[in-house]
Design a protein around this motif. Structure first.
Motif, short mmCIF file in Angstrom:
data_model
loop_
_atom_site.label_atom_id
_atom_site.label_comp_id
_atom_site.label_asym_id
_atom_site.label_seq_id
_atom_site.Cartn_x
_atom_site.Cartn_y
_atom_site.Cartn_z
N ASN A 1 0.92 -1.21 0.04
CA ASN A 1 -0.01 -0.03 -0.07
C ASN A 1 0.99 1.19 0.01
OD1 ASN A 1 -1.91 2.03 0.38
ND2 ASN A 1 -2.98 0.80 1.87
N LEU A 2 0.90 2.05 -1.11
CA LEU A 2 1.77 3.18 -1.20
C LEU A 2 1.32 4.26 -0.48
CD1 LEU A 2 2.62 2.76 -4.78
CD2 LEU A 2 3.89 1.97 -2.99
N PHE B 1 6.48 7.74 1.40
CA PHE B 1 6.85 9.07 0.83
C PHE B 1 7.79 8.42 -0.72
CE2 PHE B 1 10.45 11.80 0.20
CZ PHE B 1 9.77 13.17 0.19
N LEU B 2 7.23 9.04 -1.63
CA LEU B 2 7.70 8.64 -2.89
C LEU B 2 8.09 9.71 -3.90
CD1 LEU B 2 4.77 5.85 -3.49
CD2 LEU B 2 7.13 5.44 -3.09
N SER B 3 9.35 10.14 -3.64
CA SER B 3 9.44 11.17 -4.60
C SER B 3 10.58 10.57 -5.75
CB SER B 3 10.24 12.33 -3.89
OG SER B 3 11.40 11.84 -3.54
N GLU C 1 12.31 0.65 -2.75
CA GLU C 1 12.45 0.40 -1.54
C GLU C 1 10.99 0.05 -0.84
OE1 GLU C 1 14.30 3.29 1.39
OE2 GLU C 1 15.89 3.04 -0.08
N SER C 2 9.70 0.79 -1.15
CA SER C 2 9.00 0.34 -0.74
C SER C 2 8.14 -1.01 -1.08
CB SER C 2 7.71 1.51 -1.15
OG SER C 2 7.15 1.40 -2.35
N GLY D 1 5.16 -8.10 1.94
CA GLY D 1 6.03 -7.29 0.89
C GLY D 1 6.76 -8.29 0.07
N ILE D 2 7.29 -7.77 -0.68
CA ILE D 2 8.39 -8.95 -1.81
C ILE D 2 9.67 -9.14 -0.65
CG2 ILE D 2 9.74 -9.08 -3.84
CD1 ILE D 2 7.43 -7.48 -4.95
#
Ligand code: ADP
Ligand code: MG
Length: 343
Positions: A59-60, A64-66, A73-74, A101-102
């Motif tokens: 779930n994004l 924090f995804l810039s 990483e997420s 997660g993976i």
């Protein structure tokens, strides 16, 4: 606060199960207005799934995804070192529980990040999923709130690379089921008109509850007929709003009126601050809103600037698949009407 049991969604669960029971061929986009219960539905399906499925759910929303690195990483979950280190893919797969997660270890992570090439990350995931399959399980990849990476670039837009990867996992390799969830109608609109996705995906609408579902939901919590009517009139079928009323002790009518008053104030703020800045746009926006004085929904041909403005402000939901325009919720519909009547 009491805990609220998951309610209904029989039709949607059946659809998802039908998809999961066949070979992966298409990407599934789960869409719908804000807070309609998409994440809740996904969580419920995962819980009920038999162990032969290995679900990788990311779930994004809170991430924090810039940059590309943030996104990669997420996706991954580092193996926590303790006991013997897991060195091979097989060992990593052996630690996969039903949902996670993976999994990755330090060495593979170095490879994945090398040269900032999405190709590296994706080929790692493919190898891992093949290993999962060899272990007798069906991989399922779910990305929630994917629109958050809309502006992330690696050479070109990351989303483009990602869609090609999803096509590879489904239509080409039939390796994993891929589900993407989003509340963002502008994102769905851009997907809908995306050439590379034509005939490679399907859409599953998770909408607010209809009236009879609401009545059944509230019956579980011993709402009187009047209280049910108040709830429907204010919250419509928005689960999050109904849950708020269920958790309200005492004056539910007062609570419903308060919710409406707050939303009316917020919408007034949005439109009248626009009037001060851009009168032409304000008139166009009011034109769109005034369609909801008598109708619950309308049709649209394309997303004009004024529609886009209202969608961005989360006042209106645009259903690109059905070309329908409607307020994000019944509460928004009533608030829009209240704003218009004050004019
Ligand atoms: N089927 C359901 N049964 C009971 N409560 C629900 C259901 N769907 C959603 N909710 C409530 O509504 C809230 C918002 O739902 P969520 O799944 O987060 O919305 P979305 O992902 O569509 O934005 C949940 O936290 C939960 O309290
Ligand atoms: Mg969600």
């Amino acid at each position: 606060m009491r805990s609220i049991a998951f309610h209904n969604r029989e039709k949607e669960i059946k659809e998802v199960m039908n998809i999961l029971n066949t070979e992966p061929t298409l990407i599934t986009f789960i869409y719908g207005p804000m807070n309609s219960g998409k994440t809740e539905l996904i969580g419920h399906v995962i819980e009920e799934l038999p162990n032969e499925y290995a679900v990788f759910y990311i779930n994004l929303r809170t991430k924090f995804l810039s940059s590309y690195d943030d996104f990669i990483e997420s996706l991954f979950e580092m193996e926590i070192e303790g006991g013997r280190r897991k060195e091979t893919l097989k060992e990593l797969v052996s630690s996969v529980t039903k949902v996670a997660g993976i999994p990755i270890n330090r060495e593979f992570l170095d490879y994945v990040f090398k040269d900032k090439k999405p190709k590296n990350a994706f080929s790692y995931i493919i190898k891992l999923f093949e290993e999962v399959k060899d272990a007798g399980k069906q991989p399922v990849l779910i990305l929630d709130e994917l629109q958050k990476i809309r502006d992330v670039k690696v050479n070109g837009p990351l989303i483009y690379e990602l869609f090609n990867f999803f096509i590879d996992l489904t239509k080409e390799k039939h390796l994993a089921h891929v589900f993407v969830a989003t509340s963002d109608s502008l994102f769905i609109e851009s997907i809908y008109s995306e050439a590379i996705l034509q005939e490679r995906c399907r859409y599953l609408l998770v909408d607010d509850f209809d009236k009879s579902t609401v009545i059944h939901f509230l019956d579980k919590y011993k709402f009187s007929d009047t209280a049910k009517e108040v709830a429907w009139n204010c919250c419509g079928g928005k689960p999050v709003c109904l849950v708020e009323l269920i958790n309200t002790k005492g004056n539910r009518k007062g609570k419903a009126e308060e919710l409406l008053k707050i939303r009316k104030g917020q919408i007034e703020e949005v439109v009248y601050s626009l009037e001060a800045k851009d009168k032409t746009m304000f008139d166009a926006v009011m034109g769109v809103l005034s369609e909801f004085l008598v109708n619950d929904k309308t049709h649209y041909k394309y997303l004009s600037d004024e529609i886009t403005f209202l969608v961005r402000k989360n006042i209106i939901f645009a259903d690109s698949v059905n070309k329908e325009l409607r307020p994000q919720s019944r509460l928004n519909l009533l608030a829009i009407r209240a704003v218009l009547k004050n004019v």
